[in-house]
Design a protein around this motif. Structure first.
Motif, PDB file in Angstrom:
ATOM      1  N   GLU A 206       0.813  -1.213   0.000  1.00  0.00           N
ATOM      2  CA  GLU A 206       0.000   0.000   0.000  1.00  0.00           C
ATOM      3  C   GLU A 206       0.849   1.268   0.000  1.00  0.00           C
ATOM      4  OE1 GLU A 206      -2.512  -0.409   3.384  1.00  0.00           O
ATOM      5  OE2 GLU A 206      -3.657  -2.079   2.540  1.00  0.00           O
ATOM      6  N   THR A 207       2.163   1.113  -0.155  1.00  0.00           N
ATOM      7  CA  THR A 207       3.047   2.277  -0.105  1.00  0.00           C
ATOM      8  C   THR A 207       3.996   2.295  -1.297  1.00  0.00           C
ATOM      9  OG1 THR A 207       4.479   1.011   1.392  1.00  0.00           O
ATOM     10  CG2 THR A 207       2.956   2.591   2.396  1.00  0.00           C
ATOM     11  N   LEU A 208       4.579   3.470  -1.539  1.00  0.00           N
ATOM     12  CA  LEU A 208       5.420   3.682  -2.717  1.00  0.00           C
ATOM     13  C   LEU A 208       6.863   4.027  -2.360  1.00  0.00           C
ATOM     14  CD1 LEU A 208       2.860   5.822  -4.774  1.00  0.00           C
ATOM     15  CD2 LEU A 208       3.355   3.378  -5.039  1.00  0.00           C
ATOM     16  N   ASP A 209       7.241   3.872  -1.103  1.00  0.00           N
ATOM     17  CA  ASP A 209       8.631   4.097  -0.727  1.00  0.00           C
ATOM     18  C   ASP A 209       9.530   3.166  -1.552  1.00  0.00           C
ATOM     19  OD1 ASP A 209       6.670   4.482   1.495  1.00  0.00           O
ATOM     20  OD2 ASP A 209       8.389   5.415   2.461  1.00  0.00           O
ATOM     21  N   ILE A 210      10.748   3.603  -1.817  1.00  0.00           N
ATOM     22  CA  ILE A 210      11.691   2.822  -2.630  1.00  0.00           C
ATOM     23  C   ILE A 210      12.634   2.078  -1.691  1.00  0.00           C
ATOM     24  CG2 ILE A 210      13.424   2.911  -4.453  1.00  0.00           C
ATOM     25  CD1 ILE A 210      12.231   5.659  -5.238  1.00  0.00           C
ATOM     26  N   VAL A 211      12.667   0.757  -1.799  1.00  0.00           N
ATOM     27  CA  VAL A 211      13.452  -0.026  -0.846  1.00  0.00           C
ATOM     28  C   VAL A 211      14.940   0.018  -1.182  1.00  0.00           C
ATOM     29  CG1 VAL A 211      11.592  -1.548  -0.122  1.00  0.00           C
ATOM     30  CG2 VAL A 211      12.923  -2.132  -2.147  1.00  0.00           C
ATOM     31  N   PHE A 212      15.732   0.011  -0.112  1.00  0.00           N
ATOM     32  CA  PHE A 212      17.187   0.096  -0.196  1.00  0.00           C
ATOM     33  C   PHE A 212      17.752  -0.823   0.886  1.00  0.00           C
ATOM     34  CE2 PHE A 212      21.346   1.959   0.711  1.00  0.00           C
ATOM     35  CZ  PHE A 212      21.810   2.291  -0.553  1.00  0.00           C
ATOM     36  N   PRO A 213      18.870  -1.504   0.647  1.00  0.00           N
ATOM     37  CA  PRO A 213      19.433  -2.395   1.679  1.00  0.00           C
ATOM     38  C   PRO A 213      19.600  -1.680   3.021  1.00  0.00           C
ATOM     39  CG  PRO A 213      20.583  -2.720  -0.391  1.00  0.00           C
ATOM     40  CD  PRO A 213      19.670  -1.548  -0.599  1.00  0.00           C
ATOM     41  N   ASP A 214      19.228  -2.374   4.091  1.00  0.00           N
ATOM     42  CA  ASP A 214      19.259  -1.723   5.402  1.00  0.00           C
ATOM     43  C   ASP A 214      20.683  -1.563   5.921  1.00  0.00           C
ATOM     44  OD1 ASP A 214      19.921  -3.721   7.772  1.00  0.00           O
ATOM     45  OD2 ASP A 214      18.756  -4.864   6.312  1.00  0.00           O
ATOM     46  N   TRP A 215      20.814  -0.666   6.874  1.00  0.00           N
ATOM     47  CA  TRP A 215      22.118  -0.276   7.413  1.00  0.00           C
ATOM     48  C   TRP A 215      22.927  -1.437   7.970  1.00  0.00           C
ATOM     49  CZ3 TRP A 215      17.764  -0.692  10.182  1.00  0.00           C
ATOM     50  CH2 TRP A 215      17.853  -1.240  11.450  1.00  0.00           C
ATOM     51  N   SER A 216      22.259  -2.467   8.499  1.00  0.00           N
ATOM     52  CA  SER A 216      22.988  -3.528   9.194  1.00  0.00           C
ATOM     53  C   SER A 216      23.829  -4.381   8.250  1.00  0.00           C
ATOM     54  CB  SER A 216      22.022  -4.410   9.995  1.00  0.00           C
ATOM     55  OG  SER A 216      21.145  -5.120   9.141  1.00  0.00           O
ATOM     56  N   PHE A 217      23.610  -4.272   6.930  1.00  0.00           N
ATOM     57  CA  PHE A 217      24.508  -4.960   5.999  1.00  0.00           C
ATOM     58  C   PHE A 217      25.942  -4.450   6.160  1.00  0.00           C
ATOM     59  CE2 PHE A 217      20.643  -6.160   3.687  1.00  0.00           C
ATOM     60  CZ  PHE A 217      20.955  -7.452   3.311  1.00  0.00           C
ATOM     61  N   TRP A 218      26.083  -3.218   6.635  1.00  0.00           N
ATOM     62  CA  TRP A 218      27.414  -2.630   6.824  1.00  0.00           C
ATOM     63  C   TRP A 218      27.804  -2.559   8.297  1.00  0.00           C
ATOM     64  CZ3 TRP A 218      23.743  -0.603   3.405  1.00  0.00           C
ATOM     65  CH2 TRP A 218      24.020  -0.879   2.057  1.00  0.00           C
TER      66      TRP A 218
END
Length: 302
Positions: A132-144
């Motif tokens: 229901e949302t249009l935010d663009i997903v990006f890898p989360d901070w914890s990958f780094w």
């Protein structure tokens, strides 16, 4: 800091016969709201309303404008991921102007941008979204890295998890479904606690409430992710939105019992039931978990 703008070295990840990961196909879907209009400066600046920071990459140099501090060091490690990208591919990144929101739950609602007179939504990057949302997903901070709770960046942590997986074969592991986390952030997690073993009932689950204050004082000695791959089944359940724990659970080489989620991050949309995980009914967790555990323990070859 200045990084090289060009490189003569061969890209170690390049392979003419390689195919893009499955989750790459979602990029076009995430950018669909702007397919016909393009993205204007006004659209980007409207995303400032909830953004933690703005990242501009111009001629291979990164510039930062911070609006509000993110929780812990989420913003710092998200930026660190971009800087590593600039270092690894000097001169190859295009100019970018991106707004990031480091809060868990998405805010760009599709319903607000529908209809003939609707405006185009602002492009806002974050770690998860829902249908229901249009935010663009990006890898989360914890990958780094997530230093506040002693979680390493993904590559060394994955090596630790793989080593942990090799300590014990699947048939040698505890024949139960394991979960440990903070139940206070979501009703669905509090509901999961009802599935714990009791004098009256054993649903095949062993669930534990994580006390982060206590863990902090103890130096997180009982929270080592690589030491938690000792159960045949591991449960994933969302928190206030999606949870960073999902990738660690999936990497544990146990059967992932995934309580049907609402939210997804950049790669989980490509996961397939009974191939990557066993689906658990959100409104009948205990019986669903027991069925999965009983079936798995009696069909170990499958």
């Amino acid at each position: 800091r200045s990084y090289p703008t060009t490189t003569d070295e061969e890209d170690p990840d390049s392979n003419l016969n390689a195919t893009c990961p499955e989750y790459f196909r979602w990029i076009h879907e995430d950018l669909r709201p702007w397919a016909y209009t393009g993205i204007t400066l006004d659209m980007v600046e409207r995303a400032k309303a909830t953004a933690n920071f703005r990242l501009v990459v111009l001629n291979g140099t990164a510039y930062l404008e911070q609006y509000q501090k993110a929780f812990q060091t989420r913003d710092v490690f998200t930026l660190w991921g971009i800087l590593q990208l600039l270092r690894k591919y000097p001169g190859k990144l295009p100019d970018l102007d991106l707004m990031f929101d480091c809060v868990d739950w998405p805010v760009i609602k599709s319903i607000d941008y529908g209809g003939p007179n609707a405006t185009t939504p602002p492009p806002l990057f974050r770690y998860c979204k829902d249908n229901e949302t249009l935010d663009i997903v990006f890898p989360d901070w914890s990958f780094w890295g997530w230093p506040e709770i002693r979680v390493k960046s993904w590559v060394p942590l994955l090596n630790d998890l793989m080593e942990g997986n090799q300590r014990m074969g699947w048939d040698e592991r505890e024949p139960h479904a394991y979960w440990k986390g903070n139940p206070e952030v979501a009703e669905t997690r509090q509901d999961l606690l009802k599935c714990n073993v009791s004098d009256q009932q054993d649903w095949g689950a062993r669930v534990f409430a994580q006390d982060w204050k206590k863990e902090s004082k103890a130096g997180y000695k009982t929270s080592n992710l690589a030491d938690q791959c000792v159960h045949r089944f591991k449960i994933y359940v969302e928190g206030s939105a999606w949870s960073v724990s999902e990738k660690y659970i999936l990497a544990c080489d146990s059967v992932t019992l995934l309580v049907q989620p609402r939210y997804f991050d950049f790669f989980t949309r490509s996961l397939k039931p009974l191939q990557h995980y066993w689906p658990i009914k959100p409104n009948d967790k205990c019986r669903s978990i027991k069925h999965a555990v009983d079936w798995g323990n009696t069909h170990q070859q499958e």
